[in-house]
Design an enzyme around this catalytic site. Structure first.
Site, mmCIF file in Angstrom:
data_model
loop_
_atom_site.group_PDB
_atom_site.id
_atom_site.type_symbol
_atom_site.label_atom_id
_atom_site.label_comp_id
_atom_site.label_asym_id
_atom_site.label_seq_id
_atom_site.Cartn_x
_atom_site.Cartn_y
_atom_site.Cartn_z
ATOM 1 N N HIS A 151 0.834 -1.285 0.070
ATOM 2 C CA HIS A 151 -0.087 0.009 -0.195
ATOM 3 C C HIS A 151 1.076 1.409 -0.113
ATOM 4 C CE1 HIS A 151 -2.516 3.127 1.565
ATOM 5 N NE2 HIS A 151 -3.715 2.391 1.127
ATOM 6 N N ASP A 161 0.829 4.216 1.315
ATOM 7 C CA ASP A 161 1.286 4.538 2.799
ATOM 8 C C ASP A 161 2.150 3.886 3.340
ATOM 9 O OD1 ASP A 161 -0.351 6.919 2.244
ATOM 10 O OD2 ASP A 161 -2.178 5.849 3.305
ATOM 11 N N LYS A 162 2.078 2.373 3.242
ATOM 12 C CA LYS A 162 2.833 1.559 4.002
ATOM 13 C C LYS A 162 4.317 1.446 3.336
ATOM 14 C CE LYS A 162 1.258 0.947 7.227
ATOM 15 N NZ LYS A 162 1.964 1.012 8.575
ATOM 16 N N GLU A 213 10.018 11.923 6.950
ATOM 17 C CA GLU A 213 8.821 11.534 6.266
ATOM 18 C C GLU A 213 9.152 11.343 4.997
ATOM 19 O OE1 GLU A 213 6.291 11.673 8.408
ATOM 20 O OE2 GLU A 213 7.340 12.828 10.062
ATOM 21 N N GLU A 227 14.287 15.797 9.790
ATOM 22 C CA GLU A 227 15.311 16.499 10.665
ATOM 23 C C GLU A 227 16.060 15.374 11.331
ATOM 24 O OE1 GLU A 227 12.200 18.326 10.102
ATOM 25 O OE2 GLU A 227 11.867 17.069 11.658
ATOM 26 N N LYS A 279 -5.708 -4.411 0.407
ATOM 27 C CA LYS A 279 -6.234 -4.127 1.444
ATOM 28 C C LYS A 279 -7.335 -5.325 2.018
ATOM 29 C CE LYS A 279 -7.691 0.111 1.992
ATOM 30 N NZ LYS A 279 -8.322 1.672 1.626
ATOM 31 N N PHE A 334 -8.172 -4.086 -10.609
ATOM 32 C CA PHE A 334 -7.084 -3.603 -9.813
ATOM 33 C C PHE A 334 -5.964 -3.724 -10.168
ATOM 34 C CE2 PHE A 334 -5.901 -2.876 -4.931
ATOM 35 C CZ PHE A 334 -5.165 -1.987 -5.229
ATOM 36 N N ASP A 378 -1.893 5.832 -6.120
ATOM 37 C CA ASP A 378 -2.412 6.680 -5.050
ATOM 38 C C ASP A 378 -1.049 7.015 -4.366
ATOM 39 O OD1 ASP A 378 -4.044 8.461 -3.454
ATOM 40 O OD2 ASP A 378 -4.685 6.383 -2.307
ATOM 41 N N ALA A 379 -0.867 8.341 -4.027
ATOM 42 C CA ALA A 379 0.310 8.998 -3.326
ATOM 43 C C ALA A 379 0.505 8.366 -1.961
ATOM 44 C CB ALA A 379 0.197 10.600 -3.391
ATOM 45 N N ARG A 433 0.118 7.712 7.806
ATOM 46 C CA ARG A 433 -1.428 7.941 7.542
ATOM 47 C C ARG A 433 -2.113 6.636 7.811
ATOM 48 N NH1 ARG A 433 -2.738 10.871 1.679
ATOM 49 N NH2 ARG A 433 -1.666 9.018 0.869
ATOM 50 N N LYS A 434 -1.586 5.676 8.343
ATOM 51 C CA LYS A 434 -2.271 4.415 8.557
ATOM 52 C C LYS A 434 -1.789 4.077 10.120
ATOM 53 C CE LYS A 434 -4.530 3.350 4.915
ATOM 54 N NZ LYS A 434 -4.185 4.876 4.452
ATOM 55 N N LYS A 488 10.320 7.765 13.233
ATOM 56 C CA LYS A 488 10.980 8.466 14.284
ATOM 57 C C LYS A 488 11.832 7.613 15.275
ATOM 58 C CE LYS A 488 6.587 10.767 14.631
ATOM 59 N NZ LYS A 488 5.371 11.342 15.381
ATOM 60 N N LYS A 521 11.439 10.055 20.578
ATOM 61 C CA LYS A 521 10.169 10.563 20.304
ATOM 62 C C LYS A 521 9.005 9.591 21.071
ATOM 63 C CE LYS A 521 12.428 12.746 16.851
ATOM 64 N NZ LYS A 521 13.749 12.861 16.677
ATOM 65 N N ASP A 575 5.883 9.633 20.940
ATOM 66 C CA ASP A 575 4.871 9.143 20.132
ATOM 67 C C ASP A 575 5.071 7.729 19.866
ATOM 68 O OD1 ASP A 575 3.254 11.444 19.765
ATOM 69 O OD2 ASP A 575 4.429 12.099 17.796
#
Length: 402
Positions: A16, A18-19, A44, A57, A176, A244, A252-253, A258-259, A279, A283, A285
């Site tokens: 995918h 995003d992955k 990123e 960074e 998916k 597909f 798709d960008a 995002r997941k 990260k 961090k 997060d």
């Protein structure tokens, strides 16, 4: 809790878009941590048709020093990016590991952020950012994960394994899944709907080849899910849009982070809003979400509750957490406040400071690329990998509550 309800979770494959971005970002984290365990990384990734862009960074000995790149570092970064795409399996006209364009916009970490995070004098290392982090565990599966997400991941993991081995050569990387289960008294009793959308080779959208693809997907589902959950009433939606063929970053960008619901608990538990991939473990997060899962899982594994949510909160530059919250959703065998006190009394947890978390879980290592697809939680701990999935705190919790 309602006695009868439907609940759904989704997963997305390593292919995918995003992955793909998450895996590239975490491959960069691993590269830098392999050079410098105290590296600082916020990477990123953007992926789109024949293009990968890095931004963020960094601070890393042996890679970026004295305001500039060490000889050979830029080439090693680009090689890492291309190898990641190659290992996922993208060799398509619209996205190919060898021919894609690559841009690197990583730069030095802000000195103002660094002074808050770094230890100095009598000041302990502070959190790399402010925020709230959640951990969750429940007894719906052997790995103490929500069943809907657990099976969504397992379907895609099996399909990816078959694609890589050549057992399913008609599959392409972008896939998916979605699993809907009916629950009775908090226990999953039936799969009411299964959705799988998979990128495929030309021709597998009609006739015998389409039937072959559908039969394959149903077999994977039957192999992965307990037979008791499947029946003639289970509804399958397999490639419901029809064709597909165009997928991945060409279709798709993709963007890092995002997941985050796929990465965590499939919507069965709260999320603090911060992504993990790209990260370093200063961090919170990332690291505090890992320790929160570790605490919740050990609480359930210890028989102290059937379900458990943990929340931690931090301020940037401050070492100690601002709050610790435990919620066993009415399933606890002791009071939630007693569990909070027990956690705070266990010395090996280091007060749940960023350094204490990293030390206890061994996070300053190149262990993150494996986390970036098929979930950060519910994975099998092995060596240095997925240390937050261990249940080695059970006896400490029991002793603290005795």
């Amino acid at each position: 809790m309602r006695s009868s309800y439907l609940f759904t979770s989704e997963s997305v494959s390593e292919g995918h878009p995003d992955k793909v971005s998450d895996q590239i970002s975490d491959a960069i984290v691993d590269l830098f941590l392999s050079k410098d365990p105290e590296a600082r990384i916020g990477c990123e990734t953007l992926t789109t048709t024949q293009l990968v862009v890095l931004a963020g960074e960094i601070r890393c000995k042996g890679v970026y020093e004295n305001g500039g790149w060490v000889d050979g570092a830029l080439e090693e970064i680009e090689k890492t990016v291309r190898n990641t795409v190659r290992e996922i399996g993208y060799e398509q006209d619209g996205f190919h590991w060898r021919t894609l364009s690559f841009q690197n916009h990583l730069h030095a970490q802000s000195a103002h952020i660094a002074q808050g995070v770094d230890a100095s004098g009598n000041k302990d290392e502070g959190a790399g950012d402010q925020g709230i982090m959640f951990g969750f565990a429940c007894d719906e599966t052997p790995d103490l994960m929500p069943a809907t997400l657990y099976y969504s991941h397992k379907i895609l993991e099996q399909m990816a394994a078959d694609r890589h081995s050549g057992a399913a050569p008609f599959l392409e990387p972008d896939t998916k899944s979605q699993v809907t289960l009916r629950f009775e008294n908090g226990v999953p009793v039936a799969a009411t709907a299964i959705v799988v959308s998979t990128q495929h080779a030309p021709g597998y959208d009609e006739g015998e080849k389409e039937a072959q693809l559908h039969a394959y997907v149903k077999k994977v589902v039957a192999d992965v899910m307990p037979a008791a959950l499947l029946s003639d009433e289970t509804v399958y939606h397999i490639n419901p849009t029809g064709s597909f063929e165009i997928g991945g970053p060409d279709g798709d960008a993709g963007l890092t982070g995002r997941k985050i619901i796929v990465d965590t608990y499939g919507g069965a538990a709260p999320h603090g809003g911060g992504a993990f991939s790209g990260k370093d473990p200063t961090k919170v997060d990332r690291s505090a979400a890992y320790i929160s899962r570790y605490l919740a899982k050990n609480i359930v594994a210890a028989g102290l509750a059937r379900r458990c949510t943990i929340q931690l909160a931090y301020a940037i530059g401050v070492s100690k957490p601002l709050s610790l919250y435990v919620d066993t959703h009415g399933t606890g065998t002791v009071g939630d406040d007693k569990i909070e006190q027990a956690i705070q009394s266990i010395e090996k947890l280091g007060g749940l400071t960023p350094r204490g978390i990293r030390t206890h879980l061994g996070l300053n290592k190149p262990i993150y690329r494996k986390t970036a697809a098929y979930g950060h939680f519910g994975r099998k701990p092995e060596g240095d990998f997925f240390s937050w999935e261990r249940t080695d705190l059970v006896e400490d919790l029991k002793a603290a509550l005795a």
